[in-house]
Design a protein around this motif. Structure first.
Motif, PDB file in Angstrom:
ATOM      1  N   VAL A 141       1.037  -1.007   0.096  1.00  9.29           N
ATOM      2  CA  VAL A 141      -0.149   0.026   0.127  1.00  9.29           C
ATOM      3  C   VAL A 141       0.936   1.367  -0.068  1.00  9.29           C
ATOM      4  CG1 VAL A 141      -1.935  -1.090   1.494  1.00  9.29           C
ATOM      5  CG2 VAL A 141      -0.042   0.040   2.377  1.00  9.29           C
ATOM      6  N   ASP A 142       2.041   1.117   0.413  1.00  6.93           N
ATOM      7  CA  ASP A 142       2.954   2.449   0.484  1.00  6.93           C
ATOM      8  C   ASP A 142       3.929   2.163  -0.914  1.00  6.93           C
ATOM      9  OD1 ASP A 142       5.049   4.031   0.840  1.00  6.93           O
ATOM     10  OD2 ASP A 142       5.377   3.568   2.905  1.00  6.93           O
ATOM     11  N   THR A 143       3.438   2.771  -2.053  1.00  4.76           N
ATOM     12  CA  THR A 143       3.906   2.601  -3.295  1.00  4.76           C
ATOM     13  C   THR A 143       5.280   3.175  -3.197  1.00  4.76           C
ATOM     14  OG1 THR A 143       2.958   4.793  -3.889  1.00  4.76           O
ATOM     15  CG2 THR A 143       1.655   2.942  -4.309  1.00  4.76           C
ATOM     16  N   ALA A 144       5.974   4.016  -2.317  1.00  2.00           N
ATOM     17  CA  ALA A 144       7.115   4.624  -2.360  1.00  2.00           C
ATOM     18  C   ALA A 144       8.106   3.531  -1.753  1.00  2.00           C
ATOM     19  CB  ALA A 144       7.268   5.959  -1.412  1.00  2.00           C
ATOM     20  N   LYS A 145       7.683   2.702  -1.110  1.00  2.00           N
ATOM     21  CA  LYS A 145       8.389   1.640  -0.458  1.00  2.00           C
ATOM     22  C   LYS A 145       8.169   0.131  -1.141  1.00  2.00           C
ATOM     23  CE  LYS A 145      10.788   4.169   2.383  1.00  2.00           C
ATOM     24  NZ  LYS A 145      12.338   4.316   2.188  1.00  2.00           N
ATOM     25  N   ASP A 146       7.361   0.175  -2.132  1.00  2.00           N
ATOM     26  CA  ASP A 146       7.029  -1.024  -2.541  1.00  2.00           C
ATOM     27  C   ASP A 146       8.108  -2.183  -2.924  1.00  2.00           C
ATOM     28  OD1 ASP A 146       5.171  -3.172  -3.988  1.00  2.00           O
ATOM     29  OD2 ASP A 146       5.862  -2.048  -5.820  1.00  2.00           O
ATOM     30  N   GLN A 147       8.044  -3.436  -2.738  1.00  2.00           N
ATOM     31  CA  GLN A 147       9.263  -4.181  -3.164  1.00  2.00           C
ATOM     32  C   GLN A 147       8.702  -5.261  -4.079  1.00  2.00           C
ATOM     33  OE1 GLN A 147      10.628  -4.373   0.986  1.00  2.00           O
ATOM     34  NE2 GLN A 147      12.704  -3.971   0.189  1.00  2.00           N
ATOM     35  N   SER A 148       7.629  -5.361  -4.629  1.00  2.00           N
ATOM     36  CA  SER A 148       7.143  -6.310  -5.386  1.00  2.00           C
ATOM     37  C   SER A 148       7.932  -6.721  -6.465  1.00  2.00           C
ATOM     38  CB  SER A 148       5.490  -6.102  -5.701  1.00  2.00           C
ATOM     39  OG  SER A 148       5.588  -4.929  -6.525  1.00  2.00           O
ATOM     40  N   TYR A 149       8.624  -5.610  -6.952  1.00  2.00           N
ATOM     41  CA  TYR A 149       9.384  -5.783  -8.154  1.00  2.00           C
ATOM     42  C   TYR A 149      10.449  -6.756  -7.902  1.00  2.00           C
ATOM     43  CZ  TYR A 149      12.854  -4.885 -11.906  1.00  2.00           C
ATOM     44  OH  TYR A 149      13.855  -4.855 -12.796  1.00  2.00           O
ATOM     45  N   VAL A 150      11.335  -6.744  -6.574  1.00  2.00           N
ATOM     46  CA  VAL A 150      12.192  -7.451  -6.460  1.00  2.00           C
ATOM     47  C   VAL A 150      11.802  -9.019  -5.992  1.00  2.00           C
ATOM     48  CG1 VAL A 150      13.978  -5.810  -6.079  1.00  2.00           C
ATOM     49  CG2 VAL A 150      12.577  -6.585  -4.011  1.00  2.00           C
ATOM     50  N   LEU A 151      10.370  -9.009  -5.690  1.00  2.00           N
ATOM     51  CA  LEU A 151       9.844 -10.601  -5.343  1.00  2.00           C
ATOM     52  C   LEU A 151       9.226 -11.007  -6.708  1.00  2.00           C
ATOM     53  CD1 LEU A 151       8.248  -9.383  -1.950  1.00  2.00           C
ATOM     54  CD2 LEU A 151      10.349 -10.510  -2.275  1.00  2.00           C
ATOM     55  N   GLY A 152       9.410 -10.381  -7.744  1.00  3.42           N
ATOM     56  CA  GLY A 152       8.580 -10.697  -8.986  1.00  3.42           C
ATOM     57  C   GLY A 152       8.878 -12.048  -9.467  1.00  3.42           C
ATOM     58  N   VAL A 153      10.293 -12.531  -8.967  1.00  3.20           N
ATOM     59  CA  VAL A 153      10.842 -13.975  -9.447  1.00  3.20           C
ATOM     60  C   VAL A 153      10.391 -15.166  -8.746  1.00  3.20           C
ATOM     61  CG1 VAL A 153      12.897 -13.641  -7.968  1.00  3.20           C
ATOM     62  CG2 VAL A 153      13.144 -14.624 -10.211  1.00  3.20           C
ATOM     63  N   LEU A 154       9.685 -14.822  -7.785  1.00  4.20           N
ATOM     64  CA  LEU A 154       9.216 -16.031  -6.864  1.00  4.20           C
ATOM     65  C   LEU A 154       7.984 -16.634  -7.381  1.00  4.20           C
ATOM     66  CD1 LEU A 154       9.198 -14.245  -3.254  1.00  4.20           C
ATOM     67  CD2 LEU A 154      11.047 -15.499  -4.601  1.00  4.20           C
ATOM     68  N   THR A 155       8.115 -18.065  -7.443  1.00  6.13           N
ATOM     69  CA  THR A 155       7.152 -18.984  -7.777  1.00  6.13           C
ATOM     70  C   THR A 155       6.019 -19.025  -6.889  1.00  6.13           C
ATOM     71  OG1 THR A 155       8.147 -20.829  -6.837  1.00  6.13           O
ATOM     72  CG2 THR A 155       8.985 -20.297  -9.007  1.00  6.13           C
ATOM     73  N   ALA A 156       5.123 -19.717  -7.359  1.00 11.57           N
ATOM     74  CA  ALA A 156       3.743 -19.940  -6.417  1.00 11.57           C
ATOM     75  C   ALA A 156       4.065 -20.704  -5.371  1.00 11.57           C
ATOM     76  CB  ALA A 156       2.729 -20.397  -7.174  1.00 11.57           C
ATOM     77  N   GLY A 157       4.887 -21.759  -5.395  1.00  9.23           N
ATOM     78  CA  GLY A 157       5.518 -22.637  -4.443  1.00  9.23           C
ATOM     79  C   GLY A 157       6.288 -21.933  -3.388  1.00  9.23           C
ATOM     80  N   GLN A 158       7.120 -20.979  -3.626  1.00  7.07           N
ATOM     81  CA  GLN A 158       7.811 -20.201  -2.812  1.00  7.07           C
ATOM     82  C   GLN A 158       6.750 -19.047  -2.056  1.00  7.07           C
ATOM     83  OE1 GLN A 158      10.675 -18.660  -5.776  1.00  7.07           O
ATOM     84  NE2 GLN A 158      12.071 -19.816  -5.048  1.00  7.07           N
ATOM     85  N   LEU A 159       5.865 -18.559  -2.671  1.00  6.44           N
ATOM     86  CA  LEU A 159       5.015 -17.507  -2.271  1.00  6.44           C
ATOM     87  C   LEU A 159       4.154 -18.262  -1.146  1.00  6.44           C
ATOM     88  CD1 LEU A 159       4.004 -15.515  -5.306  1.00  6.44           C
ATOM     89  CD2 LEU A 159       5.383 -14.467  -3.258  1.00  6.44           C
ATOM     90  N   ALA A 160       3.712 -19.440  -1.233  1.00  5.36           N
ATOM     91  CA  ALA A 160       2.975 -20.158  -0.407  1.00  5.36           C
ATOM     92  C   ALA A 160       3.752 -20.326   0.984  1.00  5.36           C
ATOM     93  CB  ALA A 160       2.634 -21.449  -0.793  1.00  5.36           C
ATOM     94  N   GLY A 161       5.365 -20.134   0.970  1.00  3.52           N
ATOM     95  CA  GLY A 161       5.979 -20.517   1.971  1.00  3.52           C
ATOM     96  C   GLY A 161       6.507 -19.020   2.539  1.00  3.52           C
ATOM     97  N   ALA A 162       5.709 -17.971   2.104  1.00  7.66           N
ATOM     98  CA  ALA A 162       6.354 -16.561   2.646  1.00  7.66           C
ATOM     99  C   ALA A 162       5.067 -15.862   3.220  1.00  7.66           C
ATOM    100  CB  ALA A 162       6.743 -15.776   1.384  1.00  7.66           C
ATOM    101  N   VAL A 163       5.526 -15.083   4.361  1.00 10.17           N
ATOM    102  CA  VAL A 163       4.697 -14.268   5.109  1.00 10.17           C
ATOM    103  C   VAL A 163       5.110 -12.500   5.122  1.00 10.17           C
ATOM    104  CG1 VAL A 163       3.360 -13.692   7.122  1.00 10.17           C
ATOM    105  CG2 VAL A 163       3.917 -16.136   6.328  1.00 10.17           C
ATOM    106  N   PHE A 164       4.396 -11.792   4.384  1.00  8.76           N
ATOM    107  CA  PHE A 164       4.782 -10.330   4.310  1.00  8.76           C
ATOM    108  C   PHE A 164       3.955  -9.529   5.242  1.00  8.76           C
ATOM    109  CE2 PHE A 164       5.736 -11.797   0.000  1.00  8.76           C
ATOM    110  CZ  PHE A 164       7.048 -12.074   0.474  1.00  8.76           C
TER     111      PHE A 164
END
Length: 365
Positions: A141-164
Motif C-alpha cells: 500500500v506504500d507505493t514509495a516503499k513497494d518491493q514487489s518488483y524484487v519479489l516478482g521472480v518468486l514462484t507460487a510454491g515459494q510464495l506459499a511459504g512466505a509471509v509479508f
C-alpha cells in the motif's frame, strides 16, 4: 504456524517478526551471515551496506525483547556464488543485473525456505513491503516503499511459504510501531545501494574483480571514437553521467550499446535512446501462466514506473513485450516484472523475465 523470521537487523524485519509473534505464530528469529569478511564488516556506514556484525547484534536484541529463539545462519558461500559471482559475471557479459532480486530468488526464498521447511517450519516471515492476498503477490500500500518488483521472480510454491506482514502499512507506521515498542532500530536508516558494496562504488568493485579491459567509446551517429574506457563493466544501457567523452556539440549522450568482446561502448543522443520492444528470456510466473497474447503493465527497473504493454511469445520460449510508450534505459539483465493491467487489480504481480535485448519498432521522429 511455525515460522522463521528473517531478521536483518533493520526496522522492517524487526517489526515483521513482532507482528508474527503478535499474530500467534511460533516464531524463531534467524539472521543471515552473508559476508565472507564479517570481521571487516563490524560497523555500517550510515545507510550503506547491511548484514554486518552490528546488524546481527541489532537483530539479536529485538529477538531477546520478543522472547523468541535466535540463530545466525552462515550462508556466505552460497551468497557469494549465487549473488556476488552472478553479479560480476553479468556485468562482464555486458548486462545489468539486480542483486536484490537474485538474493530473494536464490537465498531468502530458496536456500532459507528450503532449510526452514526441512526443519519443520511452515513459512519464512520477512520485512518486505509487499502483500499476499489469496496467494497472489501484490504491491505494498506504500507505493514509495513497494518491493514487489524484487519479489516478482518468486514462484507460487515459494510464495506459499512466505509471509509479508508489512504490506498493508506505510513505512512511517512501521517506524511508529518500532518506537512504540522501544526498539533501538526504530530510527535506523534504511539500507541503500548494494549490500556487498558498502562504499557504493560499483565501478571500483567491478574493476577489482575484473581488472582493466580498455576499449573505445563510439558515437552511434558518426562512428567516431569519442572517448576511451577501462572496462565495459563500468557502464549500463541508458547511462548518461561518467562517460568520459568529448563530442562536438552540447547535446547529452547516453549509453546505447555494450559489446564486451570488442570492448566497445556505443553512445548516442536522446532521440536514439528510446525503445518500444523488449525481448526476454524464459519467464517465471507467480501463479498459473497467462495465455498468450495478453495485456499487462511492465516495470523495467526497481524504481521505475509501470508501462502498458502487449505480451506475446517467441520461438525460443521467451517473451516479446510491445511497449505502448517509448522507454529509455532498458538494459539486458534487468528484470521485466509484469503486473495485472486491470485498474482494480493492477497491483497484482503476474511474473517476470530477464531482459535479453530491446529495440525501436516505430521510426524515430
Amino acid at each position: 504456524m511455525r515460522v522463521i523470521a528473517a531478521m536483518s537487523g533493520g526496522v522492517d524485519s524487526a517489526v515483521a517478526a513482532a507482528l508474527a509473534v503478535e499474530a500467534g505464530h511460533d516464531v524463531t528469529g534467524v539472521h543471515l551471515a552473508l559476508s565472507q569478511q564479517r570481521q571487516r564488516q563490524r560497523l555500517r556506514s550510515g545507510s550503506r551496506g547491511c548484514c554486518s556484525v552490528e546488524d546481527a547484534d541489532d537483530a539479536r536484541r529485538v529477538a531477546a525483547e520478543l522472547g523468541i529463539p535466535f540463530y545466525v545462519w552462515d550462508m556466505a558461500d552460497r551468497f557469494a556464488e549465487d549473488v556476488v559471482d552472478d553479479f560480476v559475471a553479468e556485468y562482464a557479459a555486458g548486462r545489468t543485473p539486480n542483486p536484490c532480486l537474485r538474493c530473494n530468488e536464490k537465498i531468502k526464498f530458496a536456500a532459507v525456505l528450503d532449510r526452514a521447511q526441512a526443519l519443520g517450519f511452515d513459512a519464512v516471515v520477512t520485512g518486505h513491503h509487499a502483500r499476499l492476498a489469496g496467494g497472489e503477490l501484490r504491491r505494498s500500500v506504500d507505493t514509495a516503499k513497494d518491493q514487489s518488483y524484487v519479489l516478482g521472480v518468486l514462484t507460487a510454491g515459494q510464495l506459499a511459504g512466505a509471509v509479508f506482514p508489512l504490506g498493508s502499512m506505510t513505512k512511517e507506521r512501521v517506524r511508529e510501531i518500532a518506537a512504540e515498542r522501544g526498539y533501538a532500530v526504530a530510527t535506523k536508516p534504511d539500507s541503500h545501494d548494494i549490500c556487498f558494496i558498502p562504499d557504493g562504488d560499483t565501478r571500483g568493485f567491478l574493476d577489482r574483480r575484473l581488472g582493466a579491459a580498455p576499449g573505445p567509446v563510439v558515437d552511434a551517429a558518426t562512428g567516431a571514437v569519442v572517448g576511451e574506457h577501462t572496462g565495459t563493466h563500468g557502464f549500463t544501457i541508458g547511462q548518461r553521467k561518467g562517460l568520459g567523452i568529448a563530442v562536438g556539440d552540447q547535446r547529452p549522450r547516453y549509453v546505447l550499446g555494450i559489446e564486451p568482446v570488442s570492448r566497445t561502448v556505443t553512445v548516442g543522443t536522446a532521440d536514439l535512446a528510446g525503445v518500444d520492444e523488449v525481448r526476454t528470456g524464459a519467464p517465471t510466473w507467480t501463479g498459473p501462466a497467462p495465455s498468450l497474447p495478453f495485456g499487462a503493465v511492465v516495470q523495467l527497473r526497481a524504481h521505475g514506473a509501470g508501462v502498458p504493454c502487449t505480451v506475446t511469445g517467441d520461438d525460443d520460449g521467451g517473451l516479446v513485450l510491445v511497449l505502448h510508450e517509448v522507454q529509455r534505459g532498458v538494459a539486458p539483465g534487468q528484470s521485466a516484472v509484469l503486473y495485472e493491467p486491470d485498474a482494480e487489480r493492477g497491483d497484482k504481480v503476474l511474473g517476470q523475465a530477464a531482459v535479453a535485448r530491446a529495440a525501436r519498432r516505430t521510426p524515430v521522429a
